[in-house]
Motif scaffolding. Structure first.
Motif, mmCIF file in Angstrom:
data_model
loop_
_atom_site.group_PDB
_atom_site.id
_atom_site.type_symbol
_atom_site.label_atom_id
_atom_site.label_comp_id
_atom_site.label_asym_id
_atom_site.label_seq_id
_atom_site.Cartn_x
_atom_site.Cartn_y
_atom_site.Cartn_z
ATOM 1 N N HIS A 81 -10.555 5.062 6.101
ATOM 2 C CA HIS A 81 -11.004 3.730 5.692
ATOM 3 C C HIS A 81 -11.349 2.885 6.914
ATOM 4 N N ASP B 67 -5.941 6.025 5.425
ATOM 5 C CA ASP B 67 -6.117 4.762 6.138
ATOM 6 C C ASP B 67 -7.018 4.937 7.360
ATOM 7 N N GLN C 109 -0.561 4.433 -2.161
ATOM 8 C CA GLN C 109 -1.603 5.057 -1.347
ATOM 9 C C GLN C 109 -1.738 6.565 -1.576
ATOM 10 N N ALA D 264 0.813 -1.220 0.000
ATOM 11 C CA ALA D 264 0.000 0.000 0.000
ATOM 12 C C ALA D 264 0.845 1.268 0.000
ATOM 13 N N GLY E 49 -6.781 4.028 -4.692
ATOM 14 C CA GLY E 49 -7.456 3.673 -3.448
ATOM 15 C C GLY E 49 -8.951 3.521 -3.629
#
Length: 215
Positions: free
Chosen positions: A151, A148, A27, A23, A33
């Motif tokens: 998410h 992140d 990213q 990632a 993503g």
């Protein structure tokens, strides 16, 4: 699932696993993503459509743990830089606040971990100019950690961790495989060409993961 579908499912999972493991390489590219998240949703919907809700729940649980670990590792890197910044500027309180290691953060309950990581992100954004100009932090490190974090918020605390977004929840098994193929062939395959010359090892690893193996 029949054998052909099972082989395609293994390919989708191998591709997602490879992208999750790497990632850090992609990213900062938001479009990648976005498509990876869609492919994750379709993959979970395939599990549900095949009557494998339990496996899907376990799978998402594993993704969630891996994502938490990634967040904690990234947050540790950022807060180490902020801690040094605080020490150099005589801010002992901020330095103490930024002293947690990745393992310290990972051991926290999800809610406490998220609160601490949000604090790290906010401080990094507030002091972004000196941190980037003088202490080696990059804007991508902040945005990557934020992505992140966002998410994790999406998948954390849901009563059914294998809940599927409505856009794919009602599709048949074959329709889901078609959707997965479209996301891969028409979007990810093209997006990953960004790395064809920039990072051929990563790109070739993606191509290898994308191969359907007949078992």
């Amino acid at each position: 699932m029949n054998l052909s579908q099972s082989n395609r499912k293994h390919m989708v999972e191998a591709t997602l696993a490879f992208l999750n493991e790497n990632a850090a390489k992609w990213q900062s590219i938001a479009k990648i993503g976005e498509v990876v998240n869609k492919l994750n949703d379709v993959n979970l919907a395939i599990d549900a459509a095949a009557g494998e809700q339990l496996e899907a729940k376990v799978y998402v649980g594993a993704i969630k743990v891996a994502l938490k670990r990634t967040i904690c590792e990234k947050a540790d890197i950022v807060n180490d830089i902020v801690e040094v910044f605080a020490i150099m500027n005589g801010d002992k309180k901020l330095a103490q606040t930024m002293a947690d290691s990745a393992s310290d953060l990972f051991k926290l309950k999800n809610s406490d971990m998220l609160r601490r990581v949000k604090q790290i992100i906010d401080v990094a954004i507030q002091n972004q100019t000196p941190l980037v100009d003088e202490y080696g932090l990059t804007a991508e490190q902040i945005t990557g950690l934020q992505a992140d974090y966002d998410h994790f918020l999406e998948i954390n605390g849901q009563p059914r961790e294998y809940q599927i977004k409505s856009s794919v929840a009602t599709l048949s098994l074959e329709e889901l495989f078609t959707e997965a193929s479209n996301l891969l062939a028409n979007q990810l395959d093209n997006l990953l060409k960004i790395f064809k010359r920039r990072d051929p090892t990563f790109y070739n690893g993606y191509i290898k993961a994308r191969m359907v193996v007949d078992y």
